[in-house]
Design a protein around this motif. Structure first.
Motif, PDB file in Angstrom:
ATOM      1  N   LYS A   1      -4.130   5.069  -0.035  1.00  0.00           N
ATOM      2  CA  LYS A   1      -3.679   4.274  -1.181  1.00  0.00           C
ATOM      3  C   LYS A   1      -4.036   4.952  -2.498  1.00  0.00           C
ATOM      4  O   LYS A   1      -3.269   4.911  -3.455  1.00  0.00           O
ATOM      5  CB  LYS A   1      -4.275   2.868  -1.126  1.00  0.00           C
ATOM      6  CG  LYS A   1      -3.534   1.992  -0.149  1.00  0.00           C
ATOM      7  CD  LYS A   1      -4.084   0.608  -0.078  1.00  0.00           C
ATOM      8  CE  LYS A   1      -3.293  -0.201   0.922  1.00  0.00           C
ATOM      9  NZ  LYS A   1      -1.939  -0.513   0.453  1.00  0.00           N
TER      10      LYS A   1
ATOM     11  N   GLN B   1       6.681  -9.512  -5.928  1.00  0.00           N
ATOM     12  CA  GLN B   1       5.747  -8.860  -6.847  1.00  0.00           C
ATOM     13  C   GLN B   1       6.284  -8.979  -8.271  1.00  0.00           C
ATOM     14  O   GLN B   1       7.429  -8.614  -8.539  1.00  0.00           O
ATOM     15  CB  GLN B   1       5.609  -7.380  -6.452  1.00  0.00           C
ATOM     16  CG  GLN B   1       4.549  -6.639  -7.208  1.00  0.00           C
ATOM     17  CD  GLN B   1       4.345  -5.229  -6.680  1.00  0.00           C
ATOM     18  OE1 GLN B   1       5.208  -4.665  -6.016  1.00  0.00           O
ATOM     19  NE2 GLN B   1       3.207  -4.652  -6.979  1.00  0.00           N
TER      20      GLN B   1
ATOM     21  N   ASN C   1      -3.707  -6.842  -0.124  1.00  0.00           N
ATOM     22  CA  ASN C   1      -3.642  -8.290  -0.225  1.00  0.00           C
ATOM     23  C   ASN C   1      -4.513  -8.886   0.877  1.00  0.00           C
ATOM     24  O   ASN C   1      -4.354  -8.557   2.046  1.00  0.00           O
ATOM     25  CB  ASN C   1      -2.173  -8.701  -0.051  1.00  0.00           C
ATOM     26  CG  ASN C   1      -1.969 -10.182  -0.207  1.00  0.00           C
ATOM     27  OD1 ASN C   1      -2.662 -10.977   0.418  1.00  0.00           O
ATOM     28  ND2 ASN C   1      -1.025 -10.556  -1.039  1.00  0.00           N
TER      29      ASN C   1
ATOM     30  N   SER D   1       8.010  -0.156  -7.562  1.00  0.00           N
ATOM     31  CA  SER D   1       7.389   0.510  -8.719  1.00  0.00           C
ATOM     32  C   SER D   1       8.213   1.714  -9.166  1.00  0.00           C
ATOM     33  O   SER D   1       8.364   1.961 -10.366  1.00  0.00           O
ATOM     34  CB  SER D   1       5.980   1.002  -8.380  1.00  0.00           C
ATOM     35  OG  SER D   1       5.188  -0.060  -7.989  1.00  0.00           O
TER      36      SER D   1
ATOM     37  N   LEU E   1       4.236  -4.123   2.632  1.00  0.00           N
ATOM     38  CA  LEU E   1       3.767  -4.312   1.253  1.00  0.00           C
ATOM     39  C   LEU E   1       3.748  -2.976   0.515  1.00  0.00           C
ATOM     40  O   LEU E   1       4.130  -2.886  -0.653  1.00  0.00           O
ATOM     41  CB  LEU E   1       2.358  -4.911   1.253  1.00  0.00           C
ATOM     42  CG  LEU E   1       2.254  -6.417   1.460  1.00  0.00           C
ATOM     43  CD1 LEU E   1       0.796  -6.831   1.605  1.00  0.00           C
ATOM     44  CD2 LEU E   1       2.863  -7.167   0.285  1.00  0.00           C
ATOM     45  N   GLU E   2       3.286  -1.942   1.209  1.00  0.00           N
ATOM     46  CA  GLU E   2       3.178  -0.627   0.563  1.00  0.00           C
ATOM     47  C   GLU E   2       4.558  -0.067   0.223  1.00  0.00           C
ATOM     48  O   GLU E   2       4.786   0.425  -0.886  1.00  0.00           O
ATOM     49  CB  GLU E   2       2.427   0.345   1.491  1.00  0.00           C
ATOM     50  CG  GLU E   2       1.863   1.553   0.779  1.00  0.00           C
ATOM     51  CD  GLU E   2       0.772   1.171  -0.224  1.00  0.00           C
ATOM     52  OE1 GLU E   2       1.116   1.071  -1.406  1.00  0.00           O
ATOM     53  OE2 GLU E   2      -0.381   0.986   0.173  1.00  0.00           O
TER      54      GLU E   2
ATOM     55  N   ILE F   1      -1.555   7.738  -2.966  1.00  0.00           N
ATOM     56  CA  ILE F   1      -0.246   7.237  -3.413  1.00  0.00           C
ATOM     57  C   ILE F   1      -0.314   6.810  -4.883  1.00  0.00           C
ATOM     58  O   ILE F   1       0.572   7.126  -5.676  1.00  0.00           O
ATOM     59  CB  ILE F   1       0.234   6.068  -2.515  1.00  0.00           C
ATOM     60  CG1 ILE F   1       0.582   6.625  -1.126  1.00  0.00           C
ATOM     61  CG2 ILE F   1       1.447   5.369  -3.112  1.00  0.00           C
ATOM     62  CD1 ILE F   1       0.862   5.559  -0.074  1.00  0.00           C
TER      63      ILE F   1
ATOM     64  N   MET G   1       1.974   8.402  -7.634  1.00  0.00           N
ATOM     65  CA  MET G   1       2.963   7.500  -8.222  1.00  0.00           C
ATOM     66  C   MET G   1       2.658   7.210  -9.693  1.00  0.00           C
ATOM     67  O   MET G   1       3.502   6.702 -10.412  1.00  0.00           O
ATOM     68  CB  MET G   1       2.950   6.198  -7.406  1.00  0.00           C
ATOM     69  CG  MET G   1       4.222   5.420  -7.448  1.00  0.00           C
ATOM     70  SD  MET G   1       4.326   4.202  -6.112  1.00  0.00           S
ATOM     71  CE  MET G   1       2.932   3.165  -6.405  1.00  0.00           C
TER      72      MET G   1
ATOM     73  N   ASN H   1       5.966  -1.934  -2.622  1.00  0.00           N
ATOM     74  CA  ASN H   1       5.308  -1.526  -3.876  1.00  0.00           C
ATOM     75  C   ASN H   1       5.823  -0.163  -4.344  1.00  0.00           C
ATOM     76  O   ASN H   1       6.128   0.026  -5.523  1.00  0.00           O
ATOM     77  CB  ASN H   1       3.790  -1.493  -3.667  1.00  0.00           C
ATOM     78  CG  ASN H   1       3.035  -1.145  -4.933  1.00  0.00           C
ATOM     79  OD1 ASN H   1       3.336  -1.678  -5.997  1.00  0.00           O
ATOM     80  ND2 ASN H   1       2.084  -0.239  -4.832  1.00  0.00           N
ATOM     81  N   ILE H   2       5.935   0.768  -3.394  1.00  0.00           N
ATOM     82  CA  ILE H   2       6.385   2.118  -3.764  1.00  0.00           C
ATOM     83  C   ILE H   2       7.824   2.076  -4.290  1.00  0.00           C
ATOM     84  O   ILE H   2       8.127   2.602  -5.365  1.00  0.00           O
ATOM     85  CB  ILE H   2       6.274   3.081  -2.553  1.00  0.00           C
ATOM     86  CG1 ILE H   2       4.805   3.354  -2.214  1.00  0.00           C
ATOM     87  CG2 ILE H   2       7.009   4.390  -2.831  1.00  0.00           C
ATOM     88  CD1 ILE H   2       4.573   4.108  -0.918  1.00  0.00           C
TER      89      ILE H   2
ATOM     90  N   PRO I   1       1.272  -7.635  -4.784  1.00  0.00           N
ATOM     91  CA  PRO I   1       2.384  -8.252  -4.051  1.00  0.00           C
ATOM     92  C   PRO I   1       1.910  -9.223  -2.985  1.00  0.00           C
ATOM     93  O   PRO I   1       0.786  -9.115  -2.496  1.00  0.00           O
ATOM     94  CB  PRO I   1       3.078  -7.045  -3.397  1.00  0.00           C
ATOM     95  CG  PRO I   1       2.034  -5.994  -3.291  1.00  0.00           C
ATOM     96  CD  PRO I   1       1.024  -6.246  -4.360  1.00  0.00           C
TER      97      PRO I   1
ATOM     98  N   SER J   1       0.902   4.911 -10.671  1.00  0.00           N
ATOM     99  CA  SER J   1       1.057   3.460 -10.769  1.00  0.00           C
ATOM    100  C   SER J   1       0.116   2.808  -9.750  1.00  0.00           C
ATOM    101  O   SER J   1      -0.312   3.457  -8.801  1.00  0.00           O
ATOM    102  CB  SER J   1       2.513   3.110 -10.469  1.00  0.00           C
ATOM    103  OG  SER J   1       2.689   1.732 -10.514  1.00  0.00           O
ATOM    104  N   SER J   2      -0.164   1.534  -9.947  1.00  0.00           N
ATOM    105  CA  SER J   2      -1.153   0.864  -9.082  1.00  0.00           C
ATOM    106  C   SER J   2      -0.656   0.676  -7.650  1.00  0.00           C
ATOM    107  O   SER J   2       0.538   0.498  -7.412  1.00  0.00           O
ATOM    108  CB  SER J   2      -1.486  -0.511  -9.644  1.00  0.00           C
ATOM    109  OG  SER J   2      -2.018  -0.391 -10.932  1.00  0.00           O
ATOM    110  N   THR J   3      -1.596   0.703  -6.720  1.00  0.00           N
ATOM    111  CA  THR J   3      -1.330   0.242  -5.357  1.00  0.00           C
ATOM    112  C   THR J   3      -2.261  -0.935  -5.092  1.00  0.00           C
ATOM    113  O   THR J   3      -3.227  -1.138  -5.834  1.00  0.00           O
ATOM    114  CB  THR J   3      -1.554   1.354  -4.308  1.00  0.00           C
ATOM    115  OG1 THR J   3      -2.869   1.863  -4.470  1.00  0.00           O
ATOM    116  CG2 THR J   3      -0.547   2.462  -4.444  1.00  0.00           C
ATOM    117  N   PHE J   4      -1.965  -1.676  -4.047  1.00  0.00           N
ATOM    118  CA  PHE J   4      -2.660  -2.950  -3.851  1.00  0.00           C
ATOM    119  C   PHE J   4      -3.020  -3.183  -2.392  1.00  0.00           C
ATOM    120  O   PHE J   4      -2.386  -2.646  -1.498  1.00  0.00           O
ATOM    121  CB  PHE J   4      -1.753  -4.113  -4.274  1.00  0.00           C
ATOM    122  CG  PHE J   4      -1.182  -3.977  -5.641  1.00  0.00           C
ATOM    123  CD1 PHE J   4      -1.830  -4.515  -6.728  1.00  0.00           C
ATOM    124  CD2 PHE J   4       0.012  -3.291  -5.850  1.00  0.00           C
ATOM    125  CE1 PHE J   4      -1.305  -4.395  -8.003  1.00  0.00           C
ATOM    126  CE2 PHE J   4       0.551  -3.157  -7.119  1.00  0.00           C
ATOM    127  CZ  PHE J   4      -0.118  -3.710  -8.204  1.00  0.00           C
TER     128      PHE J   4
END
Lengths: 306, 202
Positions: A60, B66, A74, B122, B114-115, A63, A67, B118-119, B141, A69-72
């Motif tokens: 993560k 998201q 949950n 985004s 989810l990943e 990535i 990217m 998101n990818i 998300p 940009s943020s990854t998350f």
């Protein structure tokens, strides 16, 4: 100054890189993990938690850096990233704190990992979900026998008709009821009557296929929906259930027998038609001596013979 | 509705953003992947539930949601059916050895969805934001294996939805998903204008 501000924040913050070297470990984390901030520099997350694999966290971070940009993560999908045992005083239902995590790139090499404790939220959600499941189950099932109730059966039947039309598949319906059940209630009382209904439902359930759906239609009447099953196949199954019931020992209430009506769905007709047809066959079985299977075929009811 | 030229430009823009997204998804599954965008359309908010469930044969589907916030805001929904999720599971388990010590010990398929969401989300929104010279923040998300997420959407907040059918192609299998980017009229108008400028500058 900035570090002090980060220490006042009510969530965990780690500043790290792809090798998981710890650059910053804020006060919130120090309190919740018992690992003081001044012990973390020079260590990696893997050093602090040697039994935990951080491969996915590394992925993560990679990535997020690529990217920009943020990854998350949950907490409903991944319980936690940093293992933090719950304080015993809080008496949480979770052993470890549930965490939502945001991984945000700070520059080309470093990221901040923000950890949010969502245990209380998820606990409340879990309780609500459990209650919802219970309510859903109660809305679908007959409380005495555990079979589907009439409303649910109607929904299942409607869905099966749609499926049948779409895929041109056949299905059949069995309606059966206990012969002379009134005398059981009159002689032994309603509690014994209920016990017979429960035993009969269990016995029927054990003698149908997994794909078949058993419902209590009302009183002492039950029905079985048999997807992908022609009339003859349904009659064979009905007769098998009939024999199993007839030979079963129901205890003090003695032997019980049932009459069965079977009908196959005809394309282009609706729920009411197949129910009415199975009902006509059941009526025929009752009038023809009971403890037997009758089928509705070619617009008429006849006794079924194996 | 969007004219053909604008739609082509949208497609071009999305294709550019998906180039790097594909590389990251390939990294995620440790397998070569290409990301294709066979179809883009714009629908009204009232159509979302019907369009999301389209082709699902009434089977449950995974839906992620998201939000992105800032001067340019909206919400991204990604929908993927169970068959594609099953393909994803095959990819995950062929790529990784099962490891009991993983802190991430939960549902890997949901995590991967989810990943991916998101990818892709985004990358796509990131490209729009770049054009608009804005900055956005994405919220974490959420995912549901049901329509509950859709029924919870505040439908008054948005009016236009860009629907992007995405096909992730791996060596011998496909993961088909649909990305829904929701805007209100003002945001959508700003985006259209920015894309028109983008076309002029080409």
């Amino acid at each position: 100054m900035q570090t002090k501000i980060l220490d006042t924040i009510e969530n965990g913050i780690i500043i790290t890189n792809q090798n998981l070297d710890i650059i910053l470990w804020n006060r919130w984390l120090a309190i919740h993990t018992g690992i003081p901030s001044d012990k973390t520099p020079g260590n990696t997350l893997e050093d602090l938690f040697p039994r935990i694999s951080f491969d996915l966290l590394k992925q993560k971070i990679r990535i997020a850096l690529r990217m920009k940009s943020s990854t998350f993560t949950n907490a409903r999908v991944l319980k936690f990233v940093i293992p933090i045992e719950q304080n015993k005083i809080t008496k949480s239902i979770f052993k470890h704190m549930r965490q939502n995590v945001v991984i945000t790139p700070l520059n080309e090499k470093e990221v901040s990992i923000n950890i949010y404790d969502v245990s209380s939220l998820l606990e409340a959600q879990t309780i609500i979900d459990d209650q919802m499941k219970l309510l859903e189950k109660q809305a679908k099932t007959d409380s005495l026998t555990g079979c589907f109730n009439k409303n649910m059966f109607n929904e299942l039947l409607t869905a099966e008709i749609k499926r049948s039309i779409r895929h041109n598949h056949i299905f059949s319906l069995i309606i059966f009821d206990i012969d002379n059940f009134k005398s059981v209630n009159d002689t032994y009382g309603h509690l014994k009557g209920d016990s017979v209904l429960k035993k009969l439902a269990n016995l029927s359930r054990k003698n149908i296929r997994k794909s078949d759906m058993l419902a209590r239609w009302g009183g002492e009447e039950f029905c079985i929906l048999l997807p992908e099953t022609p009339l003859n196949g349904a009659a064979i199954l009905a007769d098998n259930v009939r024999q199993k019931i007839a030979s079963h020992d129901f205890g003090s209430t003695g032997l019980q027998q049932c009459s069965f009506g079977v009908a196959e769905y005809t394309l282009g007709t609706d729920e009411n038609i197949i129910i009415a047809n199975a009902d006509k066959a059941l009526y025929y079985a009752k009038n023809n001596g009971k403890n037997q299977v009758a089928i509705f075929k070619d617009e008429t009811s006849v006794s079924w013979q194996p | 509705m969007m004219n053909e030229e604008l739609k082509d430009a949208f497609g071009e823009l999305i294709n550019i953003s998906f180039g790097s997204a594909a590389a990251m998804i390939a990294d995620l599954f440790e397998s070569f992947a290409t990301l294709k965008v066979p179809d883009i359309k714009v629908i009204a908010m009232s159509e979302i539930e019907t369009i999301v469930m389209e082709g699902s044969d009434n089977q449950e589907i995974y839906i992620t949601g998201q939000q992105f916030k800032g001067n340019f805001g909206g919400e991204v929904v990604f929908a993927i059916d169970k068959k594609s999720a099953g393909n994803m599971q095959t990819l995950i388990y062929s790529a990784k050895e099962f490891d009991e010590t993983q802190a991430f010990d939960d549902n890997e398929v949901e995590q991967s969805i989810l990943e991916i969401s998101n990818i892709i989300g985004s990358s796509c929104v990131g490209k729009f934001v770049e054009l608009l010279k804005e900055d956005v923040m994405f919220s974490p998300p959420t995912i549901e294996l049901s329509q509950r997420l859709l029924s919870g959407l505040d439908k008054t907040r948005f009016s236009q939805i860009i629907v992007i059918r995405t096909v992730l192609e791996f060596q011998d299998m496909k993961i088909v998903g649909r990305l829904f980017i929701m805007f209100n009229n003002e945001m959508f108008g700003r985006l259209e204008k920015a894309i028109e400028t983008f076309i002029e500058e080409l």
